[in-house]
Design a protein around this motif. Structure first.
Motif, PDB file in Angstrom:
ATOM      1  N   ALA A 257      25.248  16.426 -10.897  1.00 58.24           N
ATOM      2  CA  ALA A 257      23.861  16.656 -10.489  1.00 58.24           C
ATOM      3  C   ALA A 257      23.683  17.986  -9.768  1.00 58.24           C
ATOM      4  N   ILE A 258      24.773  18.627  -9.393  1.00 57.70           N
ATOM      5  CA  ILE A 258      24.698  19.868  -8.620  1.00 57.70           C
ATOM      6  C   ILE A 258      24.945  21.074  -9.520  1.00 57.70           C
ATOM      7  N   PRO A 259      24.526  22.278  -9.087  1.00 60.14           N
ATOM      8  CA  PRO A 259      24.811  23.482  -9.872  1.00 60.14           C
ATOM      9  C   PRO A 259      26.302  23.818  -9.871  1.00 60.14           C
ATOM     10  N   LEU A 260      26.828  24.129 -11.041  1.00 55.12           N
ATOM     11  CA  LEU A 260      28.227  24.527 -11.193  1.00 55.12           C
ATOM     12  C   LEU A 260      28.272  25.885 -11.884  1.00 55.12           C
ATOM     13  N   PHE A 261      29.060  26.788 -11.332  1.00 56.01           N
ATOM     14  CA  PHE A 261      29.254  28.098 -11.949  1.00 56.01           C
ATOM     15  C   PHE A 261      30.715  28.201 -12.355  1.00 56.01           C
ATOM     16  N   PHE A 262      30.971  28.085 -13.666  1.00 55.41           N
ATOM     17  CA  PHE A 262      32.327  28.178 -14.195  1.00 55.41           C
ATOM     18  C   PHE A 262      32.637  29.640 -14.536  1.00 55.41           C
ATOM     19  N   ASP A 274      38.786  26.093 -23.542  1.00 57.21           N
ATOM     20  CA  ASP A 274      37.991  25.113 -24.269  1.00 57.21           C
ATOM     21  C   ASP A 274      37.712  23.862 -23.430  1.00 57.21           C
ATOM     22  N   VAL A 275      38.579  23.557 -22.451  1.00 52.48           N
ATOM     23  CA  VAL A 275      38.338  22.420 -21.558  1.00 52.48           C
ATOM     24  C   VAL A 275      37.106  22.691 -20.699  1.00 52.48           C
ATOM     25  N   VAL A 276      37.006  23.920 -20.183  1.00 48.33           N
ATOM     26  CA  VAL A 276      35.855  24.299 -19.365  1.00 48.33           C
ATOM     27  C   VAL A 276      34.581  24.304 -20.206  1.00 48.33           C
ATOM     28  N   GLU A 277      34.677  24.788 -21.411  1.00 46.66           N
ATOM     29  CA  GLU A 277      33.502  24.764 -22.290  1.00 46.66           C
ATOM     30  C   GLU A 277      33.022  23.336 -22.512  1.00 46.66           C
ATOM     31  N   LEU A 278      33.952  22.426 -22.679  1.00 51.19           N
ATOM     32  CA  LEU A 278      33.610  21.019 -22.889  1.00 51.19           C
ATOM     33  C   LEU A 278      32.881  20.451 -21.672  1.00 51.19           C
ATOM     34  N   ILE A 279      33.407  20.727 -20.471  1.00 44.56           N
ATOM     35  CA  ILE A 279      32.760  20.233 -19.251  1.00 44.56           C
ATOM     36  C   ILE A 279      31.368  20.853 -19.104  1.00 44.56           C
ATOM     37  N   TYR A 280      31.281  22.143 -19.347  1.00 42.01           N
ATOM     38  CA  TYR A 280      30.011  22.840 -19.180  1.00 42.01           C
ATOM     39  C   TYR A 280      28.940  22.298 -20.131  1.00 42.01           C
ATOM     40  N   GLU A 281      29.332  21.955 -21.336  1.00 40.45           N
ATOM     41  CA  GLU A 281      28.373  21.441 -22.321  1.00 40.45           C
ATOM     42  C   GLU A 281      27.708  20.147 -21.863  1.00 40.45           C
ATOM     43  N   SER A 285      22.030  20.630 -15.232  1.00 44.99           N
ATOM     44  CA  SER A 285      21.388  21.364 -14.139  1.00 44.99           C
ATOM     45  C   SER A 285      21.001  22.758 -14.622  1.00 44.99           C
ATOM     46  N   PRO A 286      19.758  23.170 -14.411  1.00 49.15           N
ATOM     47  CA  PRO A 286      19.344  24.504 -14.858  1.00 49.15           C
ATOM     48  C   PRO A 286      20.059  25.629 -14.118  1.00 49.15           C
ATOM     49  N   ARG A 287      20.670  25.317 -12.981  1.00 50.06           N
ATOM     50  CA  ARG A 287      21.374  26.319 -12.197  1.00 50.06           C
ATOM     51  C   ARG A 287      22.839  26.457 -12.616  1.00 50.06           C
ATOM     52  N   SER A 288      23.336  25.575 -13.459  1.00 50.86           N
ATOM     53  CA  SER A 288      24.728  25.670 -13.895  1.00 50.86           C
ATOM     54  C   SER A 288      24.888  26.767 -14.944  1.00 50.86           C
ATOM     55  N   SER A 289      26.051  27.421 -14.925  1.00 52.22           N
ATOM     56  CA  SER A 289      26.290  28.503 -15.882  1.00 52.22           C
ATOM     57  C   SER A 289      27.789  28.663 -16.139  1.00 52.22           C
ATOM     58  N   ARG A 312      27.949  38.540  -9.472  1.00 50.58           N
ATOM     59  CA  ARG A 312      27.558  37.246 -10.043  1.00 50.58           C
ATOM     60  C   ARG A 312      27.783  36.100  -9.053  1.00 50.58           C
ATOM     61  N   THR A 313      28.915  36.117  -8.371  1.00 43.61           N
ATOM     62  CA  THR A 313      29.203  34.996  -7.467  1.00 43.61           C
ATOM     63  C   THR A 313      28.278  34.993  -6.254  1.00 43.61           C
TER      64      THR A 313
END
Length: 325
Positions: A257-262, A274-281, A285-289, A312-313
């Motif tokens: 539910a919170i913003p995540l920046f990978f 590819d693991v991170v891409e899977l989690i990100y998909e 949250s509109p703030r996640s990127s 960016r960070t």
């Protein structure tokens, strides 16, 4: 009357009837050494994989070499607290930002400590302090010689203990910046923690069978079978934690539910992107990127492009902290 005595009949068994006994003995003396050698070989294989399981949970960790004041001129406080379940006693540095109630808790990676010089955490703490964030750097329990790595099982409770600590210090807005296994631990903690408002996850590593074997194979060219089953068998026996206790599948399937920046490198050979891409998909949250660096390597992303990394960070932290007010 004279009688003729019949000659005595003496039975002499044929010589070949002793042959089976002699042959059996010969076979025994041949097979016994072979059985011993086979047993020793099997024991060596078991011991070798047990050693790998043991060493995986006990990485060599360098002692602290500096502190925030000496490294980047930041005044700090030595702090101590326990994990959320009281099972670990932890130490760290709290870097205050006067008049601020927002804090970033650093979650260092496998084989590192609160400094993690190759990232480097001192430089990031300095930039956060410039942006008016308090900072907590602390050591996970496995930095101590009497504790082992548990892949986030115990570490997630230790991170929650760090969050509880800063809350008791008056921090109203808590964020987590995780690196490698520290990022994977942060994701595990966020499955249940209600205090984390946003996270940056750099070079996320989840300890699961595939990634574990992927890293082992880079050091020793072992066959997946029987090596992986044997290491998984010995891991809980020697380290007290089973890989089945690590909620890696839940992490990969969850929508936080919170913003995540990978942030991840495509040339990361320790934690495939590819693991991170899977989690990100899975995130809504509109703030996640997600920021993938084509030439990026594991935990060397800041050093690869310092200016863009900081841009960016810090933009992410300022954006999510503004949303909190």
């Amino acid at each position: 009357m004279e009688t003729t005595r019949a000659p005595a009949v003496v039975f002499n068994p044929p010589a070949f009837e002793n042959a089976p006994t002699k042959t059996s003995r010969k076979k025994m003396w041949i097979l016994l050494p072979l059985a011993i050698l086979f047993g020793l070989f099997a024991c060596a294989i078991l011991a070798f994989h047990g050693y790998i399981a043991w060493m995986l949970a006990r990485p060599a960790i360098a002692p602290l070499s500096s502190n925030p004041l000496l490294a980047v001129g930041l005044p700090y406080e030595d702090v101590s607290f326990t994990s959320s379940d009281g099972g670990s006693a932890l130490n760290g540095w709290f870097i205050p930002a006067e008049g601020s109630d927002k804090v970033v808790v650093f979650s260092h990676g496998y084989g590192g400590n609160r400094e993690e010089l190759w990232v480097p955490l001192y430089s990031l703490a300095k930039e956060l302090n410039n942006q008016h964030f308090n900072v907590l750097l602390f050591d996970y329990g496995y930095v101590q010689p009497n504790l082992s790595v548990t892949g986030g099982v115990r570490e997630s409770r230790e991170l929650q203990g760090a969050i509880d600590f800063v809350k008791h210090q008056g921090m109203k807005h808590t964020y987590v910046w995780g690196f490698s296994m520290g990022a994977g631990t942060a994701l595990q903690t966020a499955l249940y923690s209600k205090e984390i408002e946003a996270m940056i996850l750099d070079s996320t590593f989840l300890l699961e069978p595939d990634t574990m074997f992927h890293n082992i194979k880079q050091q020793v060219d072992l066959p997946r079978f029987p090596s992986l089953p044997l290491i998984r068998f010995f891991f809980p026996i020697l380290n007290g934690t089973s890989m089945e206790q690590i909620p890696y599948q839940t992490v990969k399937e969850s929508n936080y539910a919170i913003p995540l920046f990978f942030i991840h490198g495509k040339k990361d050979v320790k934690a495939p992107y590819d693991v991170v891409e899977l989690i990100y998909e899975n995130q809504t949250s509109p703030r996640s990127s997600l920021w993938l660096l084509p030439e990026g390597r594991h935990e060397l992303l800041y050093k690869a492009n310092k200016k863009e990394y900081l841009k960016r960070t810090m933009a992410f932290w300022n954006r999510v902290s503004s949303d909190s007010y």
